[in-house]
Design an enzyme around this catalytic site. Sequence first.
Site, short mmCIF file in Angstrom:
data_model
loop_
_atom_site.label_atom_id
_atom_site.label_comp_id
_atom_site.label_asym_id
_atom_site.label_seq_id
_atom_site.Cartn_x
_atom_site.Cartn_y
_atom_site.Cartn_z
N THR A 1 -0.92 115.92 62.21
CA THR A 1 -1.92 116.72 62.92
C THR A 1 -3.15 115.85 63.19
O THR A 1 -3.71 115.25 62.28
CB THR A 1 -2.28 117.95 62.08
OG1 THR A 1 -1.18 118.85 62.10
CG2 THR A 1 -3.51 118.67 62.62
N HIS B 1 9.33 122.90 61.38
CA HIS B 1 8.39 122.71 60.26
C HIS B 1 8.65 123.77 59.20
O HIS B 1 8.20 124.90 59.32
CB HIS B 1 6.96 122.78 60.77
CG HIS B 1 5.93 122.26 59.79
ND1 HIS B 1 6.19 122.09 58.45
CD2 HIS B 1 4.65 121.86 59.96
CE1 HIS B 1 5.10 121.62 57.84
NE2 HIS B 1 4.15 121.46 58.74
N GLY B 2 9.39 123.37 58.18
CA GLY B 2 9.69 124.31 57.09
C GLY B 2 8.92 123.97 55.82
O GLY B 2 9.29 124.46 54.74
N ASN C 1 5.15 122.66 53.52
CA ASN C 1 3.69 122.68 53.33
C ASN C 1 3.03 124.06 53.37
O ASN C 1 1.87 124.20 53.73
CB ASN C 1 3.02 121.73 54.32
CG ASN C 1 3.38 120.28 54.03
OD1 ASN C 1 3.84 119.96 52.92
ND2 ASN C 1 3.19 119.40 55.00
N TYR D 1 3.55 126.76 55.27
CA TYR D 1 3.41 127.53 56.50
C TYR D 1 4.49 128.62 56.56
O TYR D 1 5.17 128.88 55.58
CB TYR D 1 3.40 126.58 57.70
CG TYR D 1 2.25 125.60 57.59
CD1 TYR D 1 0.92 126.04 57.68
CD2 TYR D 1 2.46 124.24 57.33
CE1 TYR D 1 -0.15 125.16 57.53
CE2 TYR D 1 1.40 123.35 57.18
CZ TYR D 1 0.10 123.82 57.28
OH TYR D 1 -0.95 122.96 57.12
N ASN E 1 -1.53 124.84 50.24
CA ASN E 1 -1.68 126.07 51.00
C ASN E 1 -1.28 127.32 50.21
O ASN E 1 -0.72 128.27 50.74
CB ASN E 1 -0.90 125.99 52.32
CG ASN E 1 -1.62 125.13 53.35
OD1 ASN E 1 -2.85 125.14 53.42
ND2 ASN E 1 -0.88 124.36 54.13
N GLY F 1 4.65 108.54 50.41
CA GLY F 1 4.19 107.43 49.58
C GLY F 1 5.06 106.19 49.61
O GLY F 1 4.97 105.36 48.71
N ARG G 1 0.37 108.45 56.93
CA ARG G 1 -0.94 107.79 57.04
C ARG G 1 -0.83 106.34 57.49
O ARG G 1 -1.70 105.86 58.23
CB ARG G 1 -1.70 107.91 55.71
CG ARG G 1 -2.42 109.25 55.59
CD ARG G 1 -2.91 109.49 54.18
NE ARG G 1 -1.79 109.52 53.27
CZ ARG G 1 -1.89 109.77 51.96
NH1 ARG G 1 -3.07 110.02 51.44
NH2 ARG G 1 -0.82 109.78 51.20
#
Length: 375
Positions: free
Chosen positions: A41, A193-194, A196, A198, A253, A313, A335
């Site tokens: 995002t 998107h399954g 985090n 949401y 979340n 990671g 990242r």
Amino acid sequence: MNAPLPRSVLRDSDTDEPQLFQPARIGDLELANRVVMAPLTRSRADEVAGDIPGSAMNVEYYRQRSNAGLIISEGTQVAPAGKGYMATPGIYSDAQVEGWKPVTQAVHEAGSRIVAQIWHVGRITHPSLTGGLHPVAPSALAPQEVVAYTHEGKVEVPVPHALSVQEIAEVVEQFRRGAANAMRAGFDGVEIHGANGYLIDQFLRDGANQRTDAYGGSIENRCRFALEVVDAVVAEIGAGRVGIRLSPVTPVNGIADSDPQAVFGYLVQELDKRGIAFVHFIEGSTGGSRDLPGFDYAWARSTFRGAYIANNGYDRDTAIDAVASGRADAVAFGRAYIANPDLVQRLKAGAALNTPFPQTFYTPGPAGYIDYPAL
Ligand code: 8OZ
């Protein structure tokens, strides 16, 4: 779409390069290498025009990163109510589809592949981000300690509206249409998107889903919404172009679950039956420790017969090892891809990586977006 890769890209795998850098097939997609750009995002869509992607800056951002064998787009909401952050792009309007076209074209011209991450945030939002629509969820339970970031600053998210069975069917249809739109926009497929915390994750977890109908209670019932979304998307675009991202032990979340191994164990077996292209596992806590217990990724890898994309990671050595050892088919970098547009070249060369600047992860404009230097 997805024309055969030129010979120069799809080499014979007779080099002494690590397998991470060699071509692979994931479902219907031929990839030049096994480095994946994770969904990220960045909040740089044109919000005023209607959450539309595809500005020159957006195109340049993805073009710079087209060294990845596969790019997974930033999360793109399948409906206005599915938006949870400022300036995230959508995939439900014709203007959004037109906006994505120059992005997918630029990525293809550079020899890469790109799937759209289709997303509904469920209860992780606020009416000021959704055009006034109230957040929805499996149950009318507010997530603990979650705030929404709005134009008016940080606000607490409200208690969501519990979706009716009829409304659940409408959301499944929104995911199906999102997948159809993704193909119209030139994407090579989708990642559902399954993860985090949401909407799909909210249905999976007994901490967020307290329904007493066919969508709650037993593990089979809690997985029903996720699998209906998968089935609808597969019916629309074919299993070979569909993947899903899961985060079995991530506590973000406000999500919580009493037995992730049981829920995700069942889900992985059902996904395997459907023959989808890939599962993309966030191993451990998203963006944090890999050492959180609660799910056996090696079991998932050996149970699911499609491709296993590992994330969270990884560095050069652990990514090379994950693919060489067969623990994963591909490795996704998040990242590291924000800060290193030429990540594959850097990994191949064993070069130092740029440092990402979190203060510009979600800010408008080109700074911290398209100005990280290549080697
Ligand atoms: C960071 C900021 C906003 C959204 C996720 C889509 O956690 C996200 C996200 C991450 O999957």
